[in-house]
Design a protein around this motif. Structure first.
Motif, PDB file in Angstrom:
ATOM      1  N   LYS A 225      -9.474  84.104 -71.255  1.00 55.08           N
ATOM      2  CA  LYS A 225      -9.427  85.546 -71.504  1.00 55.08           C
ATOM      3  C   LYS A 225     -10.533  86.174 -70.663  1.00 55.08           C
ATOM      4  O   LYS A 225     -11.692  85.784 -70.760  1.00 55.08           O
ATOM      5  CB  LYS A 225      -9.646  85.845 -72.978  1.00 55.08           C
TER       6      LYS A 225
ATOM      7  N   LYS B   2     -13.725  82.266 -72.287  1.00 50.89           N
ATOM      8  CA  LYS B   2     -13.812  83.714 -72.089  1.00 50.89           C
ATOM      9  C   LYS B   2     -14.727  83.963 -70.898  1.00 50.89           C
ATOM     10  O   LYS B   2     -15.827  83.413 -70.837  1.00 50.89           O
ATOM     11  CB  LYS B   2     -14.407  84.414 -73.308  1.00 50.89           C
TER      12      LYS B   2
ATOM     13  N   VAL C 230     -10.575  76.813 -74.849  1.00 50.60           N
ATOM     14  CA  VAL C 230     -10.497  78.265 -74.948  1.00 50.60           C
ATOM     15  C   VAL C 230     -11.751  78.809 -74.284  1.00 50.60           C
ATOM     16  O   VAL C 230     -12.869  78.510 -74.704  1.00 50.60           O
ATOM     17  CB  VAL C 230     -10.403  78.732 -76.419  1.00 50.60           C
TER      18      VAL C 230
ATOM     19  N   ILE D  75     -12.714  89.399 -69.933  1.00 51.59           N
ATOM     20  CA  ILE D  75     -13.148  90.597 -70.651  1.00 51.59           C
ATOM     21  C   ILE D  75     -14.035  91.428 -69.733  1.00 51.59           C
ATOM     22  O   ILE D  75     -15.085  90.954 -69.290  1.00 51.59           O
ATOM     23  CB  ILE D  75     -13.912  90.221 -71.935  1.00 51.59           C
TER      24      ILE D  75
ATOM     25  N   THR E 235      -6.918  78.134 -72.195  1.00 48.27           N
ATOM     26  CA  THR E 235      -6.597  79.543 -72.327  1.00 48.27           C
ATOM     27  C   THR E 235      -7.817  80.298 -71.827  1.00 48.27           C
ATOM     28  O   THR E 235      -8.938  80.001 -72.232  1.00 48.27           O
ATOM     29  CB  THR E 235      -6.337  79.917 -73.799  1.00 48.27           C
TER      30      THR E 235
END
Length: 101
Positions: free
Chosen positions: A43, A11, A9, A45, A41
């Motif tokens: 993400k 970011k 995961v 931002i 995954t």
């Protein structure tokens, strides 16, 4: 029986569509598609649109890539242009080398 693979995961914190932000996203996508197909995954931002998320996660500069899972949390700042430094900085290359042994 196939071995269980970890899922990562990540970011990526960017500040709009700056040259460094665009370069970091492109470089990261290249790395993930080549080496981590289907086991991550990501993400993205934009700290200009969501400054509270940057503040909560203590992001002081962009672009910053954070590996949230698996622990420990790791962060790397910059355009991510050096693949090996990105993987080593996030403890991904070490795990990749161990799995190949």
């Amino acid at each position: 029986m196939t071995p269980i693979r970890k899922a990562y995961v990540l970011k990526l914190y960017v500040a709009g569509n700056t040259i460094n932000s665009v370069k970091a996203l492109k470089t990261l996508n290249d790395i993930l598609e080549k080496d981590f197909q289907g086991i991550y995954t990501l993400k993205v931002i934009d700290v200009l649109k969501n400054p509270q998320l940057a503040e909560e996660d203590k992001i002081l500069a962009t672009p910053t890539l954070a590996k949230v899972l698996p622990p420990p949390l790791r962060k790397i700042i910059g355009d991510l242009s050096n693949r090996e430094k990105v993987l080593v900085g996030l403890d991904l290359l070490y795990e990749e080398l161990q799995e190949n042994d």
